[in-house]
Scaffold this motif. Sequence first.
Motif, PDB file in Angstrom:
ATOM      1  N   LYS A 163       0.866  -1.098   0.112  1.00 22.69           N
ATOM      2  CA  LYS A 163       0.118   0.048   0.075  1.00 22.69           C
ATOM      3  C   LYS A 163       0.861   1.259  -0.235  1.00 22.69           C
ATOM      4  CE  LYS A 163      -4.281  -1.553   2.182  1.00 22.69           C
ATOM      5  NZ  LYS A 163      -5.294  -1.355   3.359  1.00 22.69           N
ATOM      6  N   THR A 164       0.262   2.478  -0.365  1.00 19.98           N
ATOM      7  CA  THR A 164       1.039   3.788  -0.436  1.00 19.98           C
ATOM      8  C   THR A 164       0.296   4.606   0.700  1.00 19.98           C
ATOM      9  OG1 THR A 164       1.061   3.428  -2.751  1.00 19.98           O
ATOM     10  CG2 THR A 164       1.677   5.590  -1.896  1.00 19.98           C
ATOM     11  N   TYR A 165       1.520   5.244   1.415  1.00 22.87           N
ATOM     12  CA  TYR A 165       1.110   6.026   2.547  1.00 22.87           C
ATOM     13  C   TYR A 165       1.919   7.419   2.374  1.00 22.87           C
ATOM     14  CZ  TYR A 165      -0.177   1.721   4.558  1.00 22.87           C
ATOM     15  OH  TYR A 165      -1.047   0.427   4.646  1.00 22.87           O
ATOM     16  N   GLY A 166       1.318   8.362   3.183  1.00 24.21           N
ATOM     17  CA  GLY A 166       1.943   9.715   3.044  1.00 24.21           C
ATOM     18  C   GLY A 166       2.362   9.862   4.549  1.00 24.21           C
ATOM     19  N   THR A 167       3.409  10.325   4.618  1.00 26.15           N
ATOM     20  CA  THR A 167       3.825  11.026   6.165  1.00 26.15           C
ATOM     21  C   THR A 167       4.617  12.244   6.276  1.00 26.15           C
ATOM     22  OG1 THR A 167       4.846  10.111   8.048  1.00 26.15           O
ATOM     23  CG2 THR A 167       6.019   9.668   5.843  1.00 26.15           C
ATOM     24  N   LEU A 168       4.475  12.955   7.209  1.00 24.22           N
ATOM     25  CA  LEU A 168       5.379  13.974   7.556  1.00 24.22           C
ATOM     26  C   LEU A 168       6.154  13.642   8.730  1.00 24.22           C
ATOM     27  CD1 LEU A 168       5.663  17.043   6.837  1.00 24.22           C
ATOM     28  CD2 LEU A 168       4.074  17.511   8.423  1.00 24.22           C
ATOM     29  N   VAL A 169       7.518  13.856   8.534  1.00 27.15           N
ATOM     30  CA  VAL A 169       8.362  13.545   9.470  1.00 27.15           C
ATOM     31  C   VAL A 169       9.025  15.005   9.591  1.00 27.15           C
ATOM     32  CG1 VAL A 169      10.694  12.455  10.105  1.00 27.15           C
ATOM     33  CG2 VAL A 169       8.592  11.105   8.951  1.00 27.15           C
ATOM     34  N   PHE A 170       9.271  15.321  10.958  1.00 28.96           N
ATOM     35  CA  PHE A 170       9.885  16.534  11.298  1.00 28.96           C
ATOM     36  C   PHE A 170      11.285  16.339  12.175  1.00 28.96           C
ATOM     37  CE2 PHE A 170      10.586  19.891  14.715  1.00 28.96           C
ATOM     38  CZ  PHE A 170      11.114  20.920  13.743  1.00 28.96           C
ATOM     39  N   ILE A 171      12.254  16.780  11.600  1.00 29.22           N
ATOM     40  CA  ILE A 171      13.766  16.686  12.393  1.00 29.22           C
ATOM     41  C   ILE A 171      13.825  18.059  12.851  1.00 29.22           C
ATOM     42  CG2 ILE A 171      16.044  16.310  12.007  1.00 29.22           C
ATOM     43  CD1 ILE A 171      15.469  14.384   9.937  1.00 29.22           C
ATOM     44  N   ASP A 172      13.823  18.126  14.181  1.00 26.08           N
ATOM     45  CA  ASP A 172      14.072  19.381  15.299  1.00 26.08           C
ATOM     46  C   ASP A 172      15.595  19.591  15.035  1.00 26.08           C
ATOM     47  OD1 ASP A 172      15.685  17.763  17.189  1.00 26.08           O
ATOM     48  OD2 ASP A 172      13.628  17.694  18.364  1.00 26.08           O
ATOM     49  N   LEU A 173      16.003  20.960  15.560  1.00 28.15           N
ATOM     50  CA  LEU A 173      17.153  21.196  15.399  1.00 28.15           C
ATOM     51  C   LEU A 173      18.377  20.517  16.456  1.00 28.15           C
ATOM     52  CD1 LEU A 173      16.687  25.276  15.841  1.00 28.15           C
ATOM     53  CD2 LEU A 173      17.123  23.840  13.804  1.00 28.15           C
ATOM     54  N   LYS A 174      17.640  19.658  17.399  1.00 25.88           N
ATOM     55  CA  LYS A 174      18.547  18.595  18.129  1.00 25.88           C
ATOM     56  C   LYS A 174      18.807  17.591  17.043  1.00 25.88           C
ATOM     57  CE  LYS A 174      16.796  20.221  22.441  1.00 25.88           C
ATOM     58  NZ  LYS A 174      16.216  19.840  23.732  1.00 25.88           N
ATOM     59  N   ASN A 175      18.296  17.347  15.939  1.00 23.59           N
ATOM     60  CA  ASN A 175      18.336  16.185  15.159  1.00 23.59           C
ATOM     61  C   ASN A 175      17.638  15.033  15.645  1.00 23.59           C
ATOM     62  OD1 ASN A 175      19.411  15.503  12.427  1.00 23.59           O
ATOM     63  ND2 ASN A 175      21.043  14.097  13.079  1.00 23.59           N
TER      64      ASN A 175
END
Length: 118
Positions: free
Chosen positions: A94-106
Motif C-alpha cells: 500500500k501507499t502511505y503519506g507521512t510527515l516527519v519533522f527533524i528538529d534542531l537537536k536532530n
Amino acid sequence: MAMSLFFVASLLLFVSMLSVTVTSSRLDLVGGYEPIKNIDDPHIQSLGEFAVNENNKQAKTQLKFEKVISGKLQIVAGTNYDLRLTALEGTVSKTYGTLVFIDLKNENHLINFYDLSN
C-alpha cells in the motif's frame, strides 16, 4: 580596552560571515517545499522506515516498510519531510503519506501518517 573591542568586533564579523557561507546554499529552501532530488538517498529511506516503525508503535499496526517513492522537504526551525512511501500490510503493498519533522537537536518526530491507497 580598544584591543578587546577590536577582537570582539572581528569575532562577530567572522561568525556572521561563517553563518552566511554555511546557510547560503539552503536559503532558497527556507519556508517553501522543494522536491527531494535523490529519493534513494539512505537518509531519506531511513526516514521512511522511521515513519513506518513509529506508526506501528502508535497505531498498534504491523506494517513492513518497503521504500520511499517520492517526497519534498521544507526548511523551518528544523526540516519537514513530506514523503510518499510503500509498506506491506500483510501481503498487500500500500501507499502511505507521512510527515516527519527533524528538529534542531536532530531528533525525528512523526507528525502525520495516512493511507493513500484508497
